[in-house]
Write an enzyme that holds these catalytic residues in place. Structure first.
Site, PDB file in Angstrom:
ATOM      1  N   CYS A  94       8.041 -40.953  28.095  1.00  0.00           N
ATOM      2  CA  CYS A  94       8.233 -40.072  27.164  1.00  0.00           C
ATOM      3  C   CYS A  94       9.490 -39.170  27.615  1.00  0.00           C
ATOM      4  O   CYS A  94       9.610 -38.805  28.744  1.00  0.00           O
ATOM      5  CB  CYS A  94       7.239 -39.241  26.606  1.00  0.00           C
ATOM      6  N   ARG A  97      14.055 -44.693  29.573  1.00  0.00           N
ATOM      7  CA  ARG A  97      12.937 -44.548  30.049  1.00  0.00           C
ATOM      8  C   ARG A  97      11.583 -45.347  29.380  1.00  0.00           C
ATOM      9  O   ARG A  97      10.555 -45.223  29.760  1.00  0.00           O
ATOM     10  CB  ARG A  97      12.477 -43.052  29.954  1.00  0.00           C
ATOM     11  N   TRP A 137       6.292 -42.744  24.172  1.00  0.00           N
ATOM     12  CA  TRP A 137       5.755 -43.995  24.773  1.00  0.00           C
ATOM     13  C   TRP A 137       4.324 -43.989  24.203  1.00  0.00           C
ATOM     14  O   TRP A 137       3.615 -43.089  24.714  1.00  0.00           O
ATOM     15  CB  TRP A 137       6.039 -44.210  26.017  1.00  0.00           C
ATOM     16  N   ASN A 177       5.151 -34.397  26.867  1.00  0.00           N
ATOM     17  CA  ASN A 177       5.121 -35.429  27.869  1.00  0.00           C
ATOM     18  C   ASN A 177       3.793 -35.341  28.483  1.00  0.00           C
ATOM     19  O   ASN A 177       3.428 -34.290  29.119  1.00  0.00           O
ATOM     20  CB  ASN A 177       6.098 -35.633  28.914  1.00  0.00           C
ATOM     21  N   GLY A 178       2.883 -36.393  28.625  1.00  0.00           N
ATOM     22  CA  GLY A 178       1.624 -36.288  29.484  1.00  0.00           C
ATOM     23  C   GLY A 178       0.597 -36.698  28.737  1.00  0.00           C
ATOM     24  O   GLY A 178       0.531 -37.367  27.633  1.00  0.00           O
ATOM     25  N   GLU A 182       7.818 -59.676  44.010  1.00  0.00           N
ATOM     26  CA  GLU A 182       8.761 -58.826  43.172  1.00  0.00           C
ATOM     27  C   GLU A 182       9.771 -59.828  42.394  1.00  0.00           C
ATOM     28  O   GLU A 182       9.839 -59.496  41.190  1.00  0.00           O
ATOM     29  CB  GLU A 182      10.056 -58.001  44.293  1.00  0.00           C
ATOM     30  N   LYS A 204       9.709 -59.178  38.067  1.00  0.00           N
ATOM     31  CA  LYS A 204      11.190 -59.148  37.601  1.00  0.00           C
ATOM     32  C   LYS A 204      10.878 -60.153  36.270  1.00  0.00           C
ATOM     33  O   LYS A 204      11.315 -59.615  35.075  1.00  0.00           O
ATOM     34  CB  LYS A 204      12.089 -59.566  38.113  1.00  0.00           C
ATOM     35  N   GLU A 249       8.289 -59.196  33.702  1.00  0.00           N
ATOM     36  CA  GLU A 249       8.763 -57.629  33.209  1.00  0.00           C
ATOM     37  C   GLU A 249       9.712 -57.913  31.828  1.00  0.00           C
ATOM     38  O   GLU A 249       9.490 -57.368  30.766  1.00  0.00           O
ATOM     39  CB  GLU A 249       9.337 -56.836  34.072  1.00  0.00           C
ATOM     40  N   HIS A 297      -5.807 -72.776  48.388  1.00  0.00           N
ATOM     41  CA  HIS A 297      -6.964 -72.137  48.303  1.00  0.00           C
ATOM     42  C   HIS A 297      -7.160 -71.664  46.966  1.00  0.00           C
ATOM     43  O   HIS A 297      -7.691 -70.685  46.547  1.00  0.00           O
ATOM     44  CB  HIS A 297      -6.792 -70.942  49.254  1.00  0.00           C
ATOM     45  N   LYS A 328      10.553 -46.564  31.992  1.00  0.00           N
ATOM     46  CA  LYS A 328      11.221 -46.615  33.333  1.00  0.00           C
ATOM     47  C   LYS A 328      10.460 -45.668  34.192  1.00  0.00           C
ATOM     48  O   LYS A 328      10.404 -45.887  35.574  1.00  0.00           O
ATOM     49  CB  LYS A 328      12.386 -46.091  32.934  1.00  0.00           C
TER      50      LYS A 328
END
Length: 633
Positions: free
Chosen positions: A2, A27, A85, A113-114, A506, A510, A513, A529, A628
């Site tokens: 946020c 963000r 968010w 925010n929080g 990574e 990506k 995401e 395995h 973000k």
């Protein structure tokens, strides 16, 4: 996550609030809103707090608040704004900030925010007192709580309310009965205060990110943990967590310049991928030798309390790396370097898990926290947990010199990646790797494991990285061709071995995401395995194939995939003797880069994710459900 922008100004500040929200879009958010103390007598509504909210983009909110004809829109000298968010409550206009508490003549408006952990108990008490809740959020509780405590002084009511809150917050609050006053606080979530002496924006401002205030304020300060602030047009007062008034040193706002502008690129992620040669160059600028002083923090107070890196590195015998998400994969890569080059035992922990388990502390451990923003809530909490266990040797690798993480750690290295707007991290990751490799060399030299010849070889390789990255970026047309095949897939498998297994992780992250393709990564030796059961001609298998000691093993793993009808997409060094054939697609890397190979091999994986998402029509820079900067648990 946020975002907050707020201020009290001598001029209409709605344009500043909208501009700030637009700069915070990176963000991640799913709703946004603005509230001001309206000074427009021609409004049909009673003059006081007025707001506009939207579950669309900031651009749609701007259409609501900017007047299309006389008498419309919002104007005011005092205001708050927010990008949300969703946590408590779905993305709906009723849950969007700012939240109001209106009862009698008093109006309280706030943005937050929080997460407030005890909001349910507070809400029950407030309902008994007659307060009606219009949202599902934890935030609305704070507005009603302040309203219930107000007796003519906004700051006093605010301060009393904070004593009852449990959780994390950054807050900005306004009141219709005090139209020149703004109050704020931070606990577990960042908040910036800025001063503008410019004629067009003269006033005082709060924001969750300094970039929101670029071009508006002249000086700023990051509020410290537990700070509250009482802001008026011509004054401000900061009160510390222990209750006393305190002076926080204002400093010039960093010049973001063109870094936050899209320029000729289609998306910020694309721009930031192509900025990596310069970002690496900037991160390594001034590195003339492998010396501990590179990690000293010279410009933060109190200087006398900060140990010298040389002393710290001489007195440690192991390393603990703490990070989340992409930063965790950079840490996982660094473990290979630290143990093979510096010969020091290294443990990597997911920060969000570390403090919730029993661990064995060691006072001779160097705790290294890795974060793009330096405000990642889980990593900050993990750092404090490690410190509480007696591990006082701490180091931050971070992209923001003024962040909480840098201030909390004894040592630091600033990565200089510049502003990263795309939610999917790219240049922050590669600059973290560069900084971690530098840390490896410094510790290796301090411990007597790095000869002068090896130091010279590594320095030469690091200086050549920008040119090597430019050559890798030239592979983009071949990556685009791969993306056309990936765009119709719903699953993908990524393989790597040793040092390149975290790079496979990574690459999978990506892809998932931003393209929303389900992707997993495995050490290639683990195929038999379990994961081999998934391999069919519908499952593309991306393989990172450097010419290292595990190459022949990796080739065997690739044959296992081909034998099951799997289609391979291989990033191979030039001298690996792997060539394209049916079911085997090869892109040849320009050169083998030894220990620094992960920095080069990750770039094609970034490009593959970007172009696949582009081909699928995804919102590349703002992927669904993601933020973000993760500033709450």
């Amino acid at each position: 996550m946020c975002g907050i922008v707020a201020g009290v100004s001598a001029k209409n500040l709605v344009p500043v609030l909208v501009q700030g929200l637009a700069r915070l879009e990176y963000r991640g958010y799913d709703s946004c809103g603005i509230a001001v103390f309206s000074t427009k007598a021609q409004l049909e509504q009673v003059v006081g707090l007025q707001r506009a909210r939207s579950t669309s983009r900031v651009s749609e909110l701007a259409e609501q608040v900017f007047p299309t004809q006389p008498g419309n829109g919002l104007e005011g000298l005092l205001g708050i704004a927010h990008t949300r968010w969703a946590t408590h409550g779905a993305p709906h206009v009723d849950n969007a900030h700012p939240h109001f508490s209106v009862k009698g003549k008093l109006q309280i408006g706030l943005v937050h925010n929080g997460i407030i952990e005890n909001f349910e108990a507070l809400r029950d008490d407030l309902k008994i007192k007659g307060y009606v809740f219009e949202s599902q959020t934890d935030t609305e509780v704070i507005a009603h709580l302040i309203h219930s405590l107000y007796q003519g002084d906004l700051y006093q009511a605010f301060h009393q309310a904070l004593r009852q809150l449990k959780g994390a917050y950054a807050l900005a609050v306004i009141c219709n009965l005090e139209p020149d006053r703004l109050v704020g606080a931070r606990a577990g979530s960042p908040l910036v205060f800025g001063v503008s002496r410019k004629k067009e924006s003269s006033g005082h401002y709060l924001a969750s990110d300094a970039m929101a205030l670029a071009g508006v304020v002249d000086e700023f300060v990051f509020l410290e943990e537990g700070d509250t602030i009482d802001v008026r047009l011509d004054s401000f007062q900061v009160v510390s967590a222990v209750g006393g008034r305190i002076t926080r040193v204002l400093r010039p706002l960093p010049v973001f310049g063109q870094a936050a502008q899209l320029g000729p690129y289609q998306h910020y992620m694309q721009k930031e991928i192509f900025e990596q040669p310069q970002a690496i160059s900037d991160t390594l600028e001034g590195v003339q030798g492998i010396v501990p002083e590179l990690f000293d923090v010279a410009d933060l107070e109190p200087k006398s309390a900060r140990p010298l890196a040389r002393t710290v590195f001489q007195n440690i015998d192991r390393i603990l790396l703490l990070a989340c998400g992409t930063s965790y994969y950079s840490a996982s890569t660094a473990k290979y370097w630290l143990e093979s080059i510096a010969k020091i035992p290294t443990q990597v922990e997911i920060a969000s898990e570390y403090r919730y388990r029993e661990s064995v502390p060691d006072a001779k451990t160097l705790v290294v926290c890795i974060s793009q923003s330096g405000e990642t809530a889980d990593t900050l909490a993990a750092l404090k947990h490690a410190q509480s266990l007696g591990m006082v040797h701490t180091l931050s690798i971070c992209n923001v010199a003024t962040s909480a993480m840098v201030r909390e750690c004894a040592l630091a290295y600033i990565t200089r990646a510049g502003v990263e707007v795309g939610v999917a991290s790219t240049k922050a990751f590669t600059t973290q790797l560069a900084a971690l490799f530098l840390l490896t060399l410094v510790i290796a030299k301090t411990k007597g494991h790095l000869s002068a010849k090896e130091e010279s070889r590594h320095l030469h390789a690091m200086r050549h990285l920008p040119a090597a990255l430019q050559a890798v970026l030239a592979l983009e047309p071949q990556i685009i061709a791969w993306a056309q095949e990936f765009k119709v897939r719903e699953n993908a498998l990524f393989l790597g071995r040793g040092l390149h297994y975290p790079i496979a992780l990574e690459g999978a992250l990506k892809l998932k995401e931003i393209s929303y393709i389900h992707a997993e990564a495995y050490p290639a030796g683990e195929l038999k395995h379990g994961p081999l059961a998934l391999v069919t001609d519908a499952m593309p298998v991306v393989t990172v194939a450097p010419n290292d000691t595990l190459l022949e093993k990796l080739k065997s793993n690739m044959q296992e995939v081909r034998a099951r009808g799997g289609v391979l997409y291989v990033l191979a060094d030039a001298d690996t003797h792997i060539s394209s054939s049916e079911g085997l697609n090869v892109i040849r890397m320009p050169e083998h880069y030894g220990e620094l190979s992960p920095i080069l091999h990750v770039v094609p994986l970034q490009l593959l994710a970007y172009h696949t998402a582009l081909a699928r029509g995804s919102d590349v820079d703002k992927p669904r459900n993601l933020a973000k900067s993760v500033t709450v648990e």
